[in-house]
Design an enzyme around this catalytic site. Sequence first.
Site, PDB file in Angstrom:
ATOM      1  N   ARG A 247       0.858  -1.171   0.000  1.00 49.45           N
ATOM      2  CA  ARG A 247       0.000   0.000   0.000  1.00 49.45           C
ATOM      3  C   ARG A 247       0.905   1.236   0.000  1.00 49.45           C
ATOM      4  O   ARG A 247       1.775   1.365   0.856  1.00 49.45           O
ATOM      5  CB  ARG A 247      -0.902   0.014   1.241  1.00 49.45           C
ATOM      6  CG  ARG A 247      -1.564   1.356   1.552  1.00 49.45           C
ATOM      7  CD  ARG A 247      -2.654   1.699   0.590  1.00 49.45           C
ATOM      8  NE  ARG A 247      -3.179   3.048   0.849  1.00 49.45           N
ATOM      9  CZ  ARG A 247      -3.946   3.718  -0.005  1.00 49.45           C
ATOM     10  NH1 ARG A 247      -4.282   3.178  -1.168  1.00 49.45           N
ATOM     11  NH2 ARG A 247      -4.382   4.924   0.287  1.00 49.45           N
ATOM     12  N   GLU A 251       0.984  10.754   3.499  1.00 52.48           N
ATOM     13  CA  GLU A 251       0.615  11.164   4.849  1.00 52.48           C
ATOM     14  C   GLU A 251      -0.593  12.099   4.840  1.00 52.48           C
ATOM     15  O   GLU A 251      -0.761  12.906   3.931  1.00 52.48           O
ATOM     16  CB  GLU A 251       1.789  11.845   5.541  1.00 52.48           C
ATOM     17  CG  GLU A 251       2.166  13.192   4.963  1.00 52.48           C
ATOM     18  CD  GLU A 251       3.292  13.855   5.731  1.00 52.48           C
ATOM     19  OE1 GLU A 251       3.551  13.460   6.875  1.00 52.48           O
ATOM     20  OE2 GLU A 251       3.908  14.776   5.183  1.00 52.48           O
ATOM     21  N   CYS A 263     -12.158  12.752   4.712  1.00 51.86           N
ATOM     22  CA  CYS A 263     -11.505  11.900   3.720  1.00 51.86           C
ATOM     23  C   CYS A 263     -11.597  10.452   4.183  1.00 51.86           C
ATOM     24  O   CYS A 263     -12.176  10.149   5.225  1.00 51.86           O
ATOM     25  CB  CYS A 263     -10.042  12.325   3.533  1.00 51.86           C
ATOM     26  SG  CYS A 263      -9.044  12.154   5.034  1.00 51.86           S
ATOM     27  N   ASP A 324      -3.220  16.804  -8.487  1.00 54.59           N
ATOM     28  CA  ASP A 324      -2.432  15.855  -7.687  1.00 54.59           C
ATOM     29  C   ASP A 324      -0.963  16.146  -7.931  1.00 54.59           C
ATOM     30  O   ASP A 324      -0.476  16.010  -9.058  1.00 54.59           O
ATOM     31  CB  ASP A 324      -2.784  14.422  -8.091  1.00 54.59           C
ATOM     32  CG  ASP A 324      -2.250  13.382  -7.108  1.00 54.59           C
ATOM     33  OD1 ASP A 324      -1.260  13.679  -6.414  1.00 54.59           O
ATOM     34  OD2 ASP A 324      -2.816  12.276  -7.052  1.00 54.59           O
ATOM     35  N   ARG A 326       1.568  14.658  -6.238  1.00 54.69           N
ATOM     36  CA  ARG A 326       2.411  13.601  -5.678  1.00 54.69           C
ATOM     37  C   ARG A 326       3.334  12.994  -6.726  1.00 54.69           C
ATOM     38  O   ARG A 326       3.057  13.008  -7.921  1.00 54.69           O
ATOM     39  CB  ARG A 326       1.542  12.501  -5.078  1.00 54.69           C
ATOM     40  CG  ARG A 326       0.800  12.912  -3.829  1.00 54.69           C
ATOM     41  CD  ARG A 326      -0.139  11.835  -3.348  1.00 54.69           C
ATOM     42  NE  ARG A 326      -1.230  11.614  -4.291  1.00 54.69           N
ATOM     43  CZ  ARG A 326      -2.228  10.752  -4.096  1.00 54.69           C
ATOM     44  NH1 ARG A 326      -2.244  10.020  -2.993  1.00 54.69           N
ATOM     45  NH2 ARG A 326      -3.181  10.619  -4.983  1.00 54.69           N
ATOM     46  N   THR A 347      -4.799  -0.425  -4.073  1.00 56.33           N
ATOM     47  CA  THR A 347      -5.172   0.920  -4.483  1.00 56.33           C
ATOM     48  C   THR A 347      -6.478   0.908  -5.262  1.00 56.33           C
ATOM     49  O   THR A 347      -6.856  -0.106  -5.849  1.00 56.33           O
ATOM     50  CB  THR A 347      -4.066   1.572  -5.338  1.00 56.33           C
ATOM     51  OG1 THR A 347      -4.410   2.936  -5.604  1.00 56.33           O
ATOM     52  CG2 THR A 347      -3.890   0.837  -6.664  1.00 56.33           C
TER      53      THR A 347
END
Length: 392
Positions: A247, A251, A263, A324, A326, A347
Amino acid sequence: MDSNENDPTTPSLRAEIEARLSPAIDHVALRAVARAVAELRRGDPVVVAASGGAVLLRTVEGVTDDDLARLKALAGAVPKLAVTGMRGQALGLEVGTGAAAVLLSMRGGLPAERMRALAGPDVPAVASTPLAGLAVEPVDGEDGIAAGILLAKLARLLPAVAAVALRDGGDPAGFAAANDLVPVRAGDVLDYHTHAARTLALVGEARVPLEDAEATRVLAFRPADGGIEHLAIVIGEPDPAAPVLVRIHSECFTGDLLGSLRCDCGDQLRGAIAEIGRRGAGIVLYLAQEGRGIGLVNKLRAYRLQDTGFDTVDANERLGFDADERIYLPAAEMLRQLGFGAVRLMTNNPDKLRQLARCGIQVAERVPHVFPGNGHNEAYLRTKAERSGHLF
């Protein structure tokens, strides 16, 4: 369970992976970027050198008229405001298709108060902050201005800078030294994520029994520039010879620690640990990328926008960020150092499969990871499905 139909080791992806991972790591460049980020967080200006010329800039958060006067005195020209193309669109400006950033200016210069309004966390109404008289210039993605905005993102500040070009490109290093400023090259900023991930080193580990997985070790990986650590939570004794159950979790202070109901992050983290514990072995990679990579403060600002009716994607974009931000290079590097090259990924996000594959990790299988809504996060989950393609 779903198989990943796209072979992550196809020739085209191999070429992309090699291009990302082959350049030599420039530790001097990493330190320069880290120093520039620290300067911006303190509200000090930095010098960014690019092929098209050098620029002097500072972030717009907290900027004052005295700060702008200092930039003008140092560079001999009036500073302009640089925002992302996303922010320009949110302001209702004609920014052009695909512009990485835009420069905003007006005759006589923009005062600090107006810069802060144009770049701030709340998109101002045209009536309260007139847009008439603003000149709009698109900025190329390789430009020093674009690198400056990326520096602001790395500093976890709003992606907007007050910038002024140095005369004739100048001598960036000499100018910086003469004025006690930090210089940094635009290319080093743009390459930062790749090089920082490749320098991750294991700096600490310990046995940490967890409620749902007692046989657990936590390993901390730190980049060479001293940046924030990423964590690998290794449960049981996963076999490197087989695809490991993984996974990848970014954070979330509000969800993971406080139990926020806005969330599903806390459910996903604790659910992943419990599921891997039941199956006997696997890894949770805990990435220091709060708020989809925009940082905690900016996530709180996005929440304020969501409370006025914007969904999670629009809120990020109206702040000037991508939906996003990330990256998954740190996750891939940690897996490689732990001895794993193939994963079964827990996911609901198909983009994670593609991004991890582009970082050189084989995704053998997608393992669904779904939790029910709680009455507060239904709109959030719906947006993830309808706008980000998550599979629930």
